[in-house]
Enzyme design. Sequence first.
Site, PDB file in Angstrom:
ATOM      1  CG  ASP A  81       9.648   6.565 -30.606  1.00 12.74           C
ATOM      2  OD1 ASP A  81       9.295   5.380 -30.454  1.00 12.74           O
ATOM      3  OD2 ASP A  81       9.349   7.481 -29.811  1.00 12.74           O
ATOM      4  CB  ALA A 211       8.119   7.456 -19.124  1.00 14.83           C
TER       5      ALA A 211
HETATM    6  P1  13P Z   1       6.045  11.441 -23.449  1.00 20.51           P
HETATM    7  O1  13P Z   1       6.138  12.625 -24.357  1.00 20.51           O
HETATM    8  O2  13P Z   1       4.737  11.349 -22.785  1.00 20.51           O
HETATM    9  O3  13P Z   1       7.200  11.352 -22.516  1.00 20.51           O
HETATM   10  O4  13P Z   1       6.123  10.151 -24.387  1.00 20.51           O
HETATM   11  C1  13P Z   1       7.301   9.914 -25.115  1.00 20.51           C
HETATM   12  C2  13P Z   1       7.233   8.651 -25.866  1.00 20.51           C
HETATM   13  O5  13P Z   1       6.549   7.726 -25.504  1.00 20.51           O
HETATM   14  C3  13P Z   1       8.081   8.551 -27.066  1.00 20.51           C
HETATM   15  O6  13P Z   1       7.869   7.364 -27.751  1.00 20.51           O
END
Ligand code: 13P
Length: 302
Positions: A81, A211
Amino acid sequence: MRADLRELVTRQVKAGAAVPAFTCYGADTALAVVAAAEALRLPVVLLVAPSSATAASGPKLIATLRHIADDSAVPVCVQLDHAKDEAVIRRGIDAGADAVLADGSHLPPEDNAAFVRRVRQFARPAGVVVEAELGSVPGAEDQAGAHSADMAGKTDPATVSPFLTASGAQLLACGVGNVHGLYRGEPALDWRLLAAIRAQAGDVPLVLHGASGLAETDLRAAASAGVGKVNVNTELRTAMLDAIERNIAACRSAGEDMLTLAGATASAADEVARHLLSVMADVSAPSAGMGVVRSPEPAQSG
Ligand code: 13P
């Protein structure tokens, strides 16, 4: 079982559903998330945060998640990510990641596209799917500060089609009022903007980061509006930390009982994952998830 993220997400989008992706800082979280996905017979994505991927132990974590994914009874993808560095991406691919967010969102759009294009060139032969981010999502990955959506960070629909052509991105993360971490006040996703981005993105599925903290109605509406993957981290961390807080004293006084503590955090992660998986597969909607990728029931023995 290993899965191609692009194919998986495309099939869920066609069914009006989305695949949830959960940040896993360790094997314990990944095992709980995959167990939840197996119980519901739904696909899932295991995300490796940039802080984990760039640590010395990053390749070992990725290889561990890869093993859990390969061994699962449902399609599971391991995705790096927010990777901003080509060397880290190459290392992650070598360790077994099968998708990456090549994050050039901090760069001018042309440089962002060039970065994603370079990553695609070496990711393609390895069968690795490349997501890009256009616009930006405020907030930090690993700490949950409260953020409001920054108008300046929202994705400009006019840039979407040229960016996708220039970059070759296979999935597109966009900024539509979503934030990482906690929302300051009520979340207010910009649905008109999302529809405009969707119209410009052709057959490239959209991704919604941040999210955590969104209402079920927003999550379902996002899936109906062409979002094929939603990323979740804070909600999972919060539930696991709450479980530690509730159980730590009893576990300490019960002879340093690690097993009960591990069981409590795993069941907290399982609960969050099951909820999100169910919502994103829209299993309770009238269309009852027609066409949603769902693995068959295991054969009964005897
Ligand atoms: P949150 O921590 O707001 O759920 O976001 C997670 C995210 O977008 C990881 O890429």
